[in-house]
Design a protein around this motif. Structure first.
Motif, PDB file in Angstrom:
ATOM      1  N   GLY A 183      48.805  39.163  46.353  1.00 45.51           N
ATOM      2  CA  GLY A 183      48.083  39.630  47.634  1.00 45.51           C
ATOM      3  C   GLY A 183      47.894  41.024  47.912  1.00 45.51           C
ATOM      4  N   LEU A 184      48.193  41.932  46.876  1.00 46.79           N
ATOM      5  CA  LEU A 184      48.324  43.292  47.238  1.00 46.79           C
ATOM      6  C   LEU A 184      46.818  43.924  47.606  1.00 46.79           C
ATOM      7  CD1 LEU A 184      49.842  46.007  47.366  1.00 46.79           C
ATOM      8  CD2 LEU A 184      49.439  46.215  45.130  1.00 46.79           C
ATOM      9  N   LEU A 185      45.819  43.121  46.900  1.00 44.57           N
ATOM     10  CA  LEU A 185      44.460  44.014  46.890  1.00 44.57           C
ATOM     11  C   LEU A 185      43.889  43.336  48.106  1.00 44.57           C
ATOM     12  CD1 LEU A 185      43.190  43.880  43.179  1.00 44.57           C
ATOM     13  CD2 LEU A 185      44.639  45.534  44.560  1.00 44.57           C
ATOM     14  N   ALA A 186      44.108  42.271  48.524  1.00 46.23           N
ATOM     15  CA  ALA A 186      43.491  41.760  49.859  1.00 46.23           C
ATOM     16  C   ALA A 186      44.220  42.390  51.170  1.00 46.23           C
ATOM     17  CB  ALA A 186      44.008  40.286  50.040  1.00 46.23           C
ATOM     18  N   ASP A 187      45.607  42.803  50.903  1.00 49.82           N
ATOM     19  CA  ASP A 187      45.936  43.791  51.983  1.00 49.82           C
ATOM     20  C   ASP A 187      45.309  45.217  52.187  1.00 49.82           C
ATOM     21  OD1 ASP A 187      47.829  41.799  52.542  1.00 49.82           O
ATOM     22  OD2 ASP A 187      49.535  42.858  51.496  1.00 49.82           O
ATOM     23  N   ILE A 188      45.118  45.636  50.986  1.00 50.29           N
ATOM     24  CA  ILE A 188      44.356  47.130  50.879  1.00 50.29           C
ATOM     25  C   ILE A 188      42.977  47.205  51.289  1.00 50.29           C
ATOM     26  CG2 ILE A 188      43.497  48.620  49.024  1.00 50.29           C
ATOM     27  CD1 ILE A 188      46.040  48.280  47.629  1.00 50.29           C
ATOM     28  N   GLN A 189      42.285  45.882  51.175  1.00 52.32           N
ATOM     29  CA  GLN A 189      40.928  45.949  51.536  1.00 52.32           C
ATOM     30  C   GLN A 189      40.837  45.249  52.960  1.00 52.32           C
ATOM     31  OE1 GLN A 189      39.927  43.535  47.693  1.00 52.32           O
ATOM     32  NE2 GLN A 189      37.872  44.501  48.033  1.00 52.32           N
ATOM     33  N   GLU A 190      41.593  44.267  53.317  1.00 54.40           N
ATOM     34  CA  GLU A 190      41.352  43.568  54.630  1.00 54.40           C
ATOM     35  C   GLU A 190      42.048  44.270  55.660  1.00 54.40           C
ATOM     36  OE1 GLU A 190      42.046  39.303  53.483  1.00 54.40           O
ATOM     37  OE2 GLU A 190      40.481  39.683  51.910  1.00 54.40           O
ATOM     38  N   THR A 191      43.370  44.412  55.453  1.00 50.38           N
ATOM     39  CA  THR A 191      44.113  44.920  56.402  1.00 50.38           C
ATOM     40  C   THR A 191      44.052  46.490  56.560  1.00 50.38           C
ATOM     41  OG1 THR A 191      45.980  43.199  55.845  1.00 50.38           O
ATOM     42  CG2 THR A 191      46.732  44.726  57.610  1.00 50.38           C
ATOM     43  N   LEU A 192      44.178  47.078  55.489  1.00 47.87           N
ATOM     44  CA  LEU A 192      44.083  48.597  55.625  1.00 47.87           C
ATOM     45  C   LEU A 192      42.592  49.140  55.671  1.00 47.87           C
ATOM     46  CD1 LEU A 192      47.413  49.115  53.194  1.00 47.87           C
ATOM     47  CD2 LEU A 192      47.136  49.750  55.630  1.00 47.87           C
ATOM     48  N   GLU A 193      41.483  48.128  55.159  1.00 46.13           N
ATOM     49  CA  GLU A 193      40.446  48.630  55.313  1.00 46.13           C
ATOM     50  C   GLU A 193      39.907  49.752  54.268  1.00 46.13           C
ATOM     51  OE1 GLU A 193      38.888  48.755  59.209  1.00 46.13           O
ATOM     52  OE2 GLU A 193      39.980  46.897  59.859  1.00 46.13           O
ATOM     53  N   TYR A 194      40.305  49.513  53.163  1.00 47.79           N
ATOM     54  CA  TYR A 194      40.015  50.435  52.140  1.00 47.79           C
ATOM     55  C   TYR A 194      38.753  49.965  51.267  1.00 47.79           C
ATOM     56  CZ  TYR A 194      43.718  53.501  52.140  1.00 47.79           C
ATOM     57  OH  TYR A 194      44.815  54.634  52.308  1.00 47.79           O
ATOM     58  N   THR A 195      37.848  50.594  51.084  1.00 48.54           N
ATOM     59  CA  THR A 195      36.658  50.165  49.945  1.00 48.54           C
ATOM     60  C   THR A 195      37.302  50.406  48.610  1.00 48.54           C
ATOM     61  OG1 THR A 195      34.831  51.238  51.637  1.00 48.54           O
ATOM     62  CG2 THR A 195      34.315  50.703  49.022  1.00 48.54           C
ATOM     63  N   LEU A 196      37.472  49.298  47.875  1.00 54.13           N
ATOM     64  CA  LEU A 196      38.101  49.158  46.782  1.00 54.13           C
ATOM     65  C   LEU A 196      37.194  49.475  45.525  1.00 54.13           C
ATOM     66  CD1 LEU A 196      41.000  48.665  45.489  1.00 54.13           C
ATOM     67  CD2 LEU A 196      40.385  46.300  45.169  1.00 54.13           C
ATOM     68  N   TYR A 197      37.486  50.339  44.440  1.00 60.24           N
ATOM     69  CA  TYR A 197      36.968  50.179  43.113  1.00 60.24           C
ATOM     70  C   TYR A 197      37.617  50.103  42.127  1.00 60.24           C
ATOM     71  CZ  TYR A 197      33.873  53.129  46.357  1.00 60.24           C
ATOM     72  OH  TYR A 197      32.952  53.502  47.111  1.00 60.24           O
ATOM     73  N   HIS A 198      37.298  48.634  41.787  1.00 54.41           N
ATOM     74  CA  HIS A 198      38.185  48.311  40.565  1.00 54.41           C
ATOM     75  C   HIS A 198      37.503  47.400  39.625  1.00 54.41           C
ATOM     76  CE1 HIS A 198      41.218  45.127  39.312  1.00 54.41           C
ATOM     77  NE2 HIS A 198      41.554  46.070  38.573  1.00 54.41           N
ATOM     78  N   ASP A 199      37.518  47.674  38.252  1.00 52.21           N
ATOM     79  CA  ASP A 199      36.735  46.802  37.421  1.00 52.21           C
ATOM     80  C   ASP A 199      37.287  45.431  37.048  1.00 52.21           C
ATOM     81  OD1 ASP A 199      38.971  47.127  36.049  1.00 52.21           O
ATOM     82  OD2 ASP A 199      38.426  48.839  34.532  1.00 52.21           O
ATOM     83  N   GLY A 200      38.362  45.136  37.882  1.00 54.49           N
ATOM     84  CA  GLY A 200      38.672  43.633  37.726  1.00 54.49           C
ATOM     85  C   GLY A 200      39.491  43.389  36.475  1.00 54.49           C
ATOM     86  N   VAL A 201      39.947  44.346  35.737  1.00 57.17           N
ATOM     87  CA  VAL A 201      40.567  44.062  34.573  1.00 57.17           C
ATOM     88  C   VAL A 201      41.974  44.649  34.680  1.00 57.17           C
ATOM     89  CG1 VAL A 201      40.618  44.656  32.124  1.00 57.17           C
ATOM     90  CG2 VAL A 201      38.287  44.258  33.448  1.00 57.17           C
ATOM     91  N   VAL A 202      42.815  43.691  34.086  1.00 60.42           N
ATOM     92  CA  VAL A 202      44.030  44.460  33.612  1.00 60.42           C
ATOM     93  C   VAL A 202      44.166  44.981  32.121  1.00 60.42           C
ATOM     94  CG1 VAL A 202      46.843  44.243  33.489  1.00 60.42           C
ATOM     95  CG2 VAL A 202      45.411  43.124  35.295  1.00 60.42           C
ATOM     96  N   HIS A 203      44.299  46.045  31.983  1.00 53.98           N
ATOM     97  CA  HIS A 203      44.160  46.899  30.790  1.00 53.98           C
ATOM     98  C   HIS A 203      45.065  46.653  29.914  1.00 53.98           C
ATOM     99  CE1 HIS A 203      39.887  48.546  31.806  1.00 53.98           C
ATOM    100  NE2 HIS A 203      40.465  48.638  32.993  1.00 53.98           N
ATOM    101  N   GLY A 204      44.882  46.065  28.511  1.00 53.07           N
ATOM    102  CA  GLY A 204      45.687  46.099  27.650  1.00 53.07           C
ATOM    103  C   GLY A 204      45.453  47.247  26.463  1.00 53.07           C
ATOM    104  N   TYR A 205      44.407  47.818  26.467  1.00 52.31           N
ATOM    105  CA  TYR A 205      43.976  48.975  25.612  1.00 52.31           C
ATOM    106  C   TYR A 205      44.070  48.494  24.299  1.00 52.31           C
ATOM    107  CZ  TYR A 205      44.416  51.545  29.902  1.00 52.31           C
ATOM    108  OH  TYR A 205      44.476  51.701  31.324  1.00 52.31           O
ATOM    109  N   ALA A 206      43.277  47.301  23.903  1.00 51.90           N
ATOM    110  CA  ALA A 206      43.520  46.891  22.322  1.00 51.90           C
ATOM    111  C   ALA A 206      42.930  47.899  21.582  1.00 51.90           C
ATOM    112  CB  ALA A 206      43.096  45.408  22.449  1.00 51.90           C
ATOM    113  N   LYS A 207      41.952  48.310  22.077  1.00 57.25           N
ATOM    114  CA  LYS A 207      40.840  48.976  21.173  1.00 57.25           C
ATOM    115  C   LYS A 207      41.405  50.396  21.006  1.00 57.25           C
ATOM    116  CE  LYS A 207      37.057  50.960  23.579  1.00 57.25           C
ATOM    117  NZ  LYS A 207      36.946  50.633  25.070  1.00 57.25           N
ATOM    118  N   HIS A 208      42.462  50.806  21.730  1.00 56.22           N
ATOM    119  CA  HIS A 208      43.206  52.010  21.588  1.00 56.22           C
ATOM    120  C   HIS A 208      44.512  51.952  20.698  1.00 56.22           C
ATOM    121  CE1 HIS A 208      40.246  54.019  24.261  1.00 56.22           C
ATOM    122  NE2 HIS A 208      40.363  52.721  25.116  1.00 56.22           N
ATOM    123  N   LEU A 209      44.835  50.852  20.630  1.00 52.69           N
ATOM    124  CA  LEU A 209      45.999  50.668  19.806  1.00 52.69           C
ATOM    125  C   LEU A 209      46.068  50.862  18.401  1.00 52.69           C
ATOM    126  CD1 LEU A 209      47.741  47.577  22.079  1.00 52.69           C
ATOM    127  CD2 LEU A 209      48.223  50.127  22.367  1.00 52.69           C
TER     128      LEU A 209
END
Ligand code: MN
Length: 346
Positions: free
Chosen positions: A45-71
């Protein structure tokens, strides 16, 4: 419940714009599981807290990066033994290329004036996040340096030569300061790090140290790096330690201030509150001391970036894995919320 922060930001054009990079990378050390931390933190729930409770505008690509193409191709990233080293560097090409990619991601957010939150991953990733922030700050503030507050049980300032393990999560500060340079044996490893990415050792302050290798003690002394160990916290209390820490980086009351990158290793907390981490060390910060550090940094108005690293939900400490992981994730979320402006009253 809490409200959005009322603290004005000095080095960001708006106080409510947050860029997030989720880094599922564990190659800076040898235990699997730390790559699962960003998903676990987000699912709790961290992102919900950041956006809804702390009222940040969040810029996130929605990805947990594994960097496969960089490995690198499996089997090609061989341990790199540098002249005089006790142990070869482990995964040198992978860590170098992943941190380079992360540097670009963090820079992308920071150059737009966003506060940047990087969720690791092991602490090697700070090579990328700090480098990306430092470059953007220099560009946006006429070549200005930034301060680096490193909260950790460990100093993470071994060089490839001094490290006893070869794990790069014990070396990020040496590469970020230029104390360690790309190894002659393969100059491509961290060859992407230029002066614009580096941090001045005089602008670094450590908090929470209690497991520092002998060669690291010499490096800290030789470079005059300010460090507050658990002994200092016991002696002065965390309030006075934070006063001294901010004073050292010119961020105290009446001082000019400078942008702060906060790199928080969850192992700075005592294993009693954060057991699920790769290299726990007894005798650490209480949850409140950890939260207090983050609150105080937020209150300066100078925070420009934060890393939270080394949460490993697959490790259980002494307790059942699920409970240990849940408590560690809770503690990590609390640290982030405090750095982003959550306060106990108001
Ligand atoms: Mn660390």
């Amino acid at each position: 419940m809490t409200a959005p922060s009322t603290i004005a930001t000095k080095f960001l054009p708006a106080k409510d714009q947050l860029g997030l990079v989720a880094v599922g990378f564990s190659g800076g050390q040898c235990k699997s599981g730390v790559d699962a931390a960003p998903s676990a933190l987000i699912e709790s729930g961290l992102l919900a807290d950041i956006q809804e409770t702390l009222e940040y505008t969040l810029y996130h690509d929605g990805v947990v990066h594994g960097y496969a193409k960089h490995l690198p191709v499996p089997g090609t990233d061989l341990p790199l033994r540098t002249a005089g080293a006790k142990a070869p560097m482990i995964n040198p090409i992978a860590v170098s290329s992943v941190t380079h990619a992360l540097c670009d991601q963090v820079y992308e957010h920071a150059s737009k004036g966003r506060l940047v939150l990087t969720l690791g991953g092991d602490h090697s990733i700070a090579i990328g996040s700090v480098a990306g922030t430092a470059k953007a700050i220099r560009e946006r503030h006429n070549g200005s340096e930034m301060a680096l507050v490193w909260v950790d049980a460990h100093a993470d300032i071994n060089t490839p030569e001094s490290s006893g393990s070869g794990n790069i999560h014990g070396m990020p500060v040496s590469f970020l300061t230029g104390i360690a340079r790309p190894p002659k044996e393969n100059p491509d490893v961290f060859g992407w790090i230029k002066d614009e990415h580096r941090v001045n050792p005089s602008k670094i302050v450590y908090i929470g140290l209690r497991d520092v290798d002998i060669p690291e003690k010499k490096i800290l002394k030789d470079h005059g790096i300010r460090a507050f160990s658990m002994h200092d916290i016991d002696k002065h209390g965390i309030g006075k330690v934070m006063d001294m820490a901010l004073d050292h980086i010119n961020c105290g009351p009446g001082q000019e201030g400078m942008p702060i990158h906060l790199s928080f290793d969850v192992d700075a907390l005592d294993p009693y509150v954060a057991p699920s981490t790769g290299t726990p060390v007894r005798g650490g910060l209480t949850l409140r001391e950890g939260d207090f550090i983050c609150e105080v940094i937020h209150e300066t108005g100078y925070l420009v970036a934060m890393d939270l690293v080394e949460v490993n939900p697959a490790l259980s400490g002494d307790g059942p894995e699920s409970i240990s992981a849940r408590e560690t994730i809770r503690a990590g979320c609390s640290l982030v919320r405090c750095a982003l402006g959550e306060c106990l009253l108001g």
